[in-house]
Design a protein around this motif. Structure first.
Motif: not given
Ligand SMILES: Nc1ncnc2c1ncn2[C@@H]1O[C@H](COP(=O)(O)OS(=O)(=O)O)[C@@H](OP(=O)(O)O)[C@H]1O
Length: 192
Positions: A152-158, A176
């Motif tokens: 999800v957005k701001k989930g720390g995927t980066r 992305e």
């Protein structure tokens, strides 16, 4: 006459003393500066100081890293099953946890942000999740991903992507791609 003799000797001695003190201070200052520059110099590798920004120490380290990375990518990787299984279970959990998500084993769509994909080689004609080989990826290779980071957005995927990117066997796309949520209609050829 006697007066002038009294004054002529002491000043020459005092001048000599002053000169000696000045010389010593200059030498001490020079030594101090020398020590300071030596100390700072240890922070920067010698080769780096002697060469331009794209040559020398860092360039050779970069080359080493690139060659190691290529070498490792060239090795056949035949045990990606655990990764595939983790991916399957992740999709199942997504389906259970988030209503509206569809997954068919090859492609899935979700209303969550589908983040950067890890760009690794696929066997020609193989299933999206059932491939088990990793081969060299030259510049400009267009391959389907073998793993995808979902979050999800701001989930720390980066952050996760950046940690994975450190591994020499993993090559990740830069930006992305947003294939599943924005560019799905463009088809698999676009995705490669
Ligand atoms: N380990 C860990 N713990 C806590 N927080 C973390 C962690 N890793 C990343 N982050 C925070 O996650 C935010 C970025 O998430 P994303 O990469 O998914 O961002 S984005 O949606 O793609 O913009 C971003 O938050 P913000 O700084 O508030 O934007 C990161 O600081």
């Amino acid at each position: 006459m006697a007066y002038s003799r009294v004054f002529s000797d002491p000043p020459s001695k005092s001048i000599f003393k002053t000169f000696a003190v000045m010389l010593l201070s200059i030498l001490a200052s020079l030594y101090f500066l020398h020590c300071l520059t030596e100390r700072c110099g240890t922070c920067i590798p010698t080769e780096k100081r002697n060469t331009g920004p794209v040559e020398g120490f860092y360039a050779s380290k970069l080359k080493d890293f690139e060659s190691l990375r290529r070498k490792r990518l060239l090795q056949k990787w035949t045990s990606t099953r655990p990764l595939v299984m983790r991916h399957h279970s992740l999709i199942r959990r997504l389906e259970e946890d988030l209503p509206g998500i569809e997954a068919d084993g090859h492609i899935f769509q979700a209303d969550v942000k589908l983040s950067n994909s890890l760009d690794v080689d696929l066997e020609t004609g193989g299933s999206y999740f059932d491939t088990g080989k990793l081969s060299a990826l030259g510049e400009g290779s267009k391959k389907l991903p073998q793993a995808i980071i979902i979050g999800v957005k701001k989930g720390g995927t980066r952050a996760l992507l950046e940690f994975l990117r450190v591994h020499p066997d993993i090559r990740a796309v830069g930006a992305e791609p947003h294939f599943f949520d924005r560019n799905y209609d463009n088809g698999m050829d676009w995705y490669r």
